[in-house]
Design a protein around this motif. Structure first.
Motif, PDB file in Angstrom:
ATOM      1  N   SER A  21     -61.944   7.983  31.871  1.00  0.00           N
ATOM      2  CA  SER A  21     -62.882   7.650  32.935  1.00  0.00           C
ATOM      3  C   SER A  21     -64.175   8.411  32.742  1.00  0.00           C
ATOM      4  O   SER A  21     -64.186   9.501  32.168  1.00  0.00           O
ATOM      5  CB  SER A  21     -62.279   7.995  34.303  1.00  0.00           C
ATOM      6  N   ALA A  23     -67.555   9.431  35.118  1.00  0.00           N
ATOM      7  CA  ALA A  23     -68.193   9.423  36.424  1.00  0.00           C
ATOM      8  C   ALA A  23     -69.660   9.786  36.264  1.00  0.00           C
ATOM      9  O   ALA A  23     -69.999  10.789  35.619  1.00  0.00           O
ATOM     10  CB  ALA A  23     -67.499  10.428  37.342  1.00  0.00           C
ATOM     11  N   GLU A  76     -67.759   2.773  42.984  1.00  0.00           N
ATOM     12  CA  GLU A  76     -67.382   4.164  42.743  1.00  0.00           C
ATOM     13  C   GLU A  76     -68.278   4.842  41.717  1.00  0.00           C
ATOM     14  O   GLU A  76     -68.167   6.049  41.515  1.00  0.00           O
ATOM     15  CB  GLU A  76     -65.928   4.227  42.273  1.00  0.00           C
ATOM     16  N   ASN A  77     -69.133   4.070  41.049  1.00  0.00           N
ATOM     17  CA  ASN A  77     -70.034   4.604  40.020  1.00  0.00           C
ATOM     18  C   ASN A  77     -69.263   5.218  38.861  1.00  0.00           C
ATOM     19  O   ASN A  77     -69.567   6.329  38.389  1.00  0.00           O
ATOM     20  CB  ASN A  77     -70.979   5.643  40.636  1.00  0.00           C
ATOM     21  N   THR A  78     -68.264   4.492  38.399  1.00  0.00           N
ATOM     22  CA  THR A  78     -67.442   4.977  37.291  1.00  0.00           C
ATOM     23  C   THR A  78     -67.289   3.888  36.229  1.00  0.00           C
ATOM     24  O   THR A  78     -67.460   2.698  36.499  1.00  0.00           O
ATOM     25  CB  THR A  78     -66.048   5.397  37.765  1.00  0.00           C
TER      26      THR A  78
END
Length: 126
Positions: A21, A23, A76-78
Motif C-alpha cells: 500500500s 498512502a 482514502e488517498n491510497t
C-alpha cells in the motif's frame, strides 16, 4: 511537503502473495497518475505497474502481467499493489511514485514521476 509512504512489504515463499500500500499525504493526489517501480540489488530501477488518476487505465510490465494488480482508492488517498504467484525474481525494494499529471504518456518512464516513497522491501524465498 508531499509524502508517499509504502507499507506491506515482507518475506514470503515462492507462490505466495503480498499486498503493498502507498498512502499519500496530500489529498490532491487523487488527480495524479501513480505507479510502482522496483529495484533489485545491482540492478536499475524498473517499472512494475501504473494507474491513471481515476483508475480507469492501468499498465503492467510484461514480467508481472497476470500476477500483479494495481488499484487506487481516491477517497482514502491510497494506492495498492496486489502481488500474487510471487517468484524469487520479484525480490526487490518496491517504490511508490506519483506524477504531476492525471494521465502521463509514458507511465513506464521514471522521469514522469515527481514524488517517490522511501521503498518497501519484498523478499521471495524459493
Amino acid at each position: 511537503q508531499v509524502q508517499l509512504v509504502e507499507s506491506g512489504g515482507g518475506l514470503v515463499q515462492a507462490g505466495g502473495s503480498l499486498r503493498l500500500s502507498c498512502a499519500a499525504s496530500v489529498r490532491t493526489f487523487k488527480y495524479n497518475a501513480m505507479g510502482w517501480f522496483r529495484q533489485a540489488p545491482g540492478k536499475e530501477r524498473e517499472f512494475v505497474a501504473g494507474i491513471s488518476w481515476n483508475g480507469g487505465t492501468t499498465y503492467y510490465s510484461d514480467s508481472v502481467k497476470g500476477r500483479f494488480i494495481i488499484s487506487r482508492d481516491n477517497v482514502e488517498n491510497t494506492m495498492s499493489l496486489q502481488m500474487n504467484s510471487l517468484k524469487p525474481e520479484d525480490t526487490a525494494t518496491y517504490y511508490c511514485a506519483a506524477s504531476g499529471k492525471a494521465v502521463i504518456p509514458t507511465p513506464w518512464d521514471p522521469v514522469e514521476y515527481f514524488y517517490w516513497g522511501q521503498g518497501a522491501q519484498v523478499t521471495v524465498s524459493s
